[in-house]
Motif scaffolding. Structure first.
Motif, short mmCIF file in Angstrom:
data_model
loop_
_atom_site.label_atom_id
_atom_site.label_comp_id
_atom_site.label_asym_id
_atom_site.label_seq_id
_atom_site.Cartn_x
_atom_site.Cartn_y
_atom_site.Cartn_z
N SER A 20 0.84 -1.20 0.00
CA SER A 20 0.00 0.00 0.00
C SER A 20 0.87 1.25 0.00
CB SER A 20 -0.90 0.01 1.23
OG SER A 20 -0.11 0.19 2.41
N GLY A 29 0.55 3.61 2.02
CA GLY A 29 0.88 3.88 3.42
C GLY A 29 2.17 3.19 3.83
N ALA A 66 -1.25 12.03 -1.06
CA ALA A 66 -2.04 10.87 -1.45
C ALA A 66 -2.66 10.19 -0.22
CB ALA A 66 -1.18 9.88 -2.22
N LEU A 67 -1.88 10.05 0.85
CA LEU A 67 -2.41 9.43 2.06
C LEU A 67 -3.47 10.30 2.72
CD1 LEU A 67 0.82 7.95 3.69
CD2 LEU A 67 -0.99 6.73 2.47
N ARG A 68 -3.21 11.59 2.74
CA ARG A 68 -4.13 12.52 3.40
C ARG A 68 -5.49 12.54 2.72
NH1 ARG A 68 -7.31 15.22 5.46
NH2 ARG A 68 -7.12 17.21 6.58
N HIS A 69 -5.51 12.35 1.37
CA HIS A 69 -6.76 12.51 0.62
C HIS A 69 -7.18 11.22 -0.09
CE1 HIS A 69 -6.68 16.81 1.42
NE2 HIS A 69 -5.42 16.82 1.06
N ASP A 70 -6.64 10.10 0.36
CA ASP A 70 -7.04 8.79 -0.15
C ASP A 70 -6.88 8.70 -1.68
OD1 ASP A 70 -7.91 6.17 0.11
OD2 ASP A 70 -10.01 6.70 -0.22
N LEU A 71 -5.76 9.18 -2.19
CA LEU A 71 -5.46 9.04 -3.62
C LEU A 71 -4.69 7.73 -3.83
CD1 LEU A 71 -4.57 12.73 -4.52
CD2 LEU A 71 -6.79 11.59 -4.41
N ARG A 72 -4.64 7.28 -5.08
CA ARG A 72 -4.25 5.88 -5.32
C ARG A 72 -2.78 5.67 -5.70
NH1 ARG A 72 -8.31 3.39 -9.49
NH2 ARG A 72 -7.45 5.06 -10.79
N ARG A 90 -7.62 9.95 -9.67
CA ARG A 90 -7.30 9.98 -8.24
C ARG A 90 -5.84 9.66 -7.97
NH1 ARG A 90 -10.23 6.02 -5.61
NH2 ARG A 90 -9.35 6.84 -3.69
#
Length: 740
Positions: A200, A202, A268-274, A357
């Protein structure tokens, strides 16, 4: 190039149990729905998947499957058209909106069509007689009701034809990727299982930031490291802001490569981007920065997608992931990125839905050609507005591309990350720029030879060759240009870096291939007059690591060669106007004025190839969307058509074997051509016309192999088709290679 003939066209009977036509349609519908959900179009993806192969229910197609043949595509002799049926069904079943589905379905083998043309066209396909297939609908569920996503509804309200056509291309991407993958799952399960599974974002981000902290701990407390650390902190802080357009204006040496990735991962992590898509203009930057990212993220998670990859260094998993960009970090070229956004072929469009995204980092954003500025800006705006992307414009010389009066195609809402770019510029000043005026080659020769280490950048390959001949081949003298195949340039860069590091003699004559991100550090740089962006990039190769203890010297000159001066005539003229007002060509004030002149005064060229004029809405319920996808794709080429002819250079022993294999092939396969790209030198059509069939062995179309490298390929300066008599033998180069 031969017409695209995807292998999945033969689907109708699968060898594996439970993989019949119904199962294929349902599976493609599910997968396409999953892909399209990234831009609120799940039902659209499902409908496209369910209906894309309806024509295969016809008795004609089922009979065709029983005929022993190698033909596997609708473009093959004796084929049975099975795409038209689903396209017609979508247009009839769903008024108006169904025509958007029909474009994607009709083109899922050969590519998105033009709405109207003398040849194959969408309107003709919708009127074409089809074999009876309707009995197949009884096997399938009814698809969900189609409702346009909010952004598509808004595009209809504004009569924004390009935005609607862009939606079709994204939907097409979902369909063809789903079709590829499900067919592969059934027909080639071993390959399907080889497809990589990535950690992931993350997990990657945690590894990245931990690695950065270790690196900074070892770096010490020098002023430059403190500045780089603050730049990264500013990027991480800005990453918490809502998605949209950002700019990162950091002079060369400020660590913007890692800082931009820090922004991208945290955002990307802050806004759930892929995923993160990192785009740069030149493969030299790609290769270099991909290596940097791998040091901090891990080798297997960074996917490079460009033409100069060494197949022996690329894993099978990476090859598969590059087909559809199914990786968390993509590193690619501007040509690959932008041309895919305007492509019409399945193989080029397959990856597009993965961009939705994502965080898109545009490194060296100022290199975007004026002739394509308007369509590229429109595509970027749609990716941000409608497809959930964030775009980071990352450069040392930020172009003046914000929307304002007189520049209506500018980007809106761009947020600069650096609190005080002017102060940052002064804190990272490492060079002094001086103008030398007119310099002939004899004068340049004396200046270059007076320095132990120096770089001279000129505007044309011919001037680079003449100037290299003037200083003379000698130990520590190097030449770089596009007339050298990528494998040759790679070797030269390795030798140059080794000489610079050891303090040995290192005098380099180069074209602009050495600019924009190539990690070289000279005490003195000479640059022929060009645009301020090119001058700034040249300055970035001078005193790069601030080791001199004084400013490095950057000297701008005007060449004696009129043809070399014409090469950058437009940008050089703008630069000359700016230099009359601003003494420091690298200052932010000079840079802003240059890009205002370069972009604003070129309004007639913003869409020079009329790309946006290919998309129209019509007051016609039977054919409401006249979109010329094929024409737009044919006319959109960031690299001028004049350089589309390519000559392969037999380089090392394995490469000579590769060229021999190409000679023996009647139709080169894609993998062999991909392997040969690192041997390719682009030439102009006039050269090609004079030498094809004589000095160049024709492989197909505009690709050939150099017949006499001992005459036409110099060990120092590369390809010269006008050379006569024996030259520097290629074996001379082979013996210099630092690897086996």
């Amino acid at each position: 190039m031969p017409r695209e003939t995807p292998y999945w066209a033969h689907v109708g009977k699968f060898p594996a149990e439970g993989h019949g036509l119904k199962e294929h349609l349902l599976a493609v519908g599910r997968r396409a729905a999953e892909f399209a959900a990234a831009f609120q179009a799940r039902e659209w993806g499902e409908s496209a998947g369910l209906w894309h192969d309806l024509g295969k229910y016809s008795s004609e197609f089922q009979h065709y499957l029983q005929i022993p043949t190698d033909a596997s595509a609708e473009t093959s002799p004796g084929h049975v058209d099975h795409s038209t049926a689903g396209a017609q069904h979508a247009a009839r079943r769903i008024p108006i909106l169904g025509h958007l589905l029909s474009y994607a379905i009709a083109g899922h083998h050969a590519g998105l069509l033009d709405g109207r043309s003398e040849e194959a066209a969408q309107e003709k396909r919708l009127k074409k007689p089809c074999a009876v297939w309707e009995h197949g609908l009884a096997e399938l569920p009814d698809p969900p009701d189609l409702q346009p996503p909010d952004f598509l509804r808004a595009a209809f309200g504004k009569k924004d034809a390009f935005a609607i056509a862009f939606f079709v291309r994204m939907l097409f991407s979902c369909l063809v990727d789903a079709d590829f993958l499900d067919t592969e799952r059934a027909m080639n399960p071993e390959k399907f299982e080889t497809r990589p599974r990535f950690p992931s974002l993350g997990t990657l981000a945690a590894s990245f930031f931990q690695s950065l902290e270790k690196m900074e701990h070892k770096a010490g407390t020098e002023d430059i490291n403190a500045v780089r650390h603050q730049i990264r902190r500013d990027c991480e802080h800005a990453a918490d802001q809502p998605p949209g357009f950002f700019s990162l204006t950091v002079p060369t040496g400020g660590g913007k490569t890692l800082s931009s990735m820090a922004f991208a991962l945290r955002h990307a992590l802050r806004h759930d981007l892929r995923r993160v898509v990192y785009v740069a203009p030149f493969t030299t930057i790609i290769e270099q920065n991909a290596g940097v990212f791998r040091e901090h993220l891990g080798r297997e998670v960074v996917l490079e997608h460009h033409c100069n990859l060494d197949p022996e260094k690329e894993s099978e998993a990476a090859r598969l992931a590059s087909e559809n960009w199914d990786a968390p970090v993509i590193v690619t070229t501007s040509v690959q990125f932008y041309e895919s956004l305007f492509a019409n072929k399945p193989s080029r469009c397959r990856k597009l839905h993965r961009i939705a995204r994502s965080v898109i980092v545009l490194d060296e954003a100022q290199t975007l050609p004026v002739n394509y500025l308007k369509p590229c800006h429109r595509a970027l705006e749609l990716l941000v507005r409608d497809y959930g992307c964030t775009v980071l414009l990352c450069t040392a010389t930020q172009p003046e591309i914000r929307r304002r009066p007189g520049f209506e195609i500018g980007l809106e809402g761009v947020r600069e990350i650096m609190p005080d770019p002017a102060k940052l510029y002064h804190s990272l000043e490492r060079v002094e720029v001086a103008r030398l005026g007119l310099q002939n080659d004899a004068q340049l020769r004396e200046r270059i030879l007076a320095e132990k280490q120096a770089l001279c950048i000129v505007n044309t390959t011919r001037h680079a060759r003449l100037l290299f001949d003037a200083i003379g081949p000698a130990p520590g003298h190097f030449h770089l240009s596009a007339r050298m195949c990528p494998a040759h340039r790679h070797l030269r860069l390795w030798q140059i870096r080794r000489a610079l590091k050891s303090g040995a003699v290192c005098r380099v004559i180069s074209t602009q291939v050495v600019e924009a991100g190539v990690d070289l550090d000279f005490p003195v740089v000479y640059r022929a007059m060009a645009g301020l962006d090119s001058i700034a990039q040249a300055a970035g190769r001078c005193n790069r690591r601030n080791k001199l203890g004084r400013p490095g010297g950057v000297y701008i000159f005007t060449s004696e060669h009129a043809s070399a001066n014409r090469y950058f005539a437009d940008t050089a003229q703008c630069a000359a106007q700016v230099l009359e007002i601003h003494a420091d060509p690298l200052s932010l004030e000079a840079n802003e004025r240059f890009f205002r002149l370069y972009y604003w005064d070129q309004k007639a060229r913003w869409d020079a190839h009329h790309i946006l004029e290919n998309f129209h809405l019509e007051q016609n319920r039977d054919f409401p969307f006249n979109f010329s996808f094929e024409t737009a794709a044919r006319n959109f080429h960031l690299i001028d058509d004049a350089s589309e002819c390519a000559v392969l250079i037999p380089w090392g022993r394995k490469d000579r074997t590769l060229c021999q294999r190409l000679r023996a092939m009647s139709a080169p396969d894609r993998e062999t051509l991909r392997q040969a790209q690192r041997l390719a030198v682009r030439v102009f059509p006039a050269e090609w016309a004079r030498h094809a069939g004589r000095d160049i062995k024709l492989i197909y179309d505009n690709l050939g192999i150099l017949e006499s490298p001992q005459t036409h390929y110099d060990a120092h300066t590369g390809l010269n088709l006008e050379a006569e008599g024996p030259g520097m033998y290629l074996t001379r180069i082979i013996h210099e290679r630092p690897w086996k």
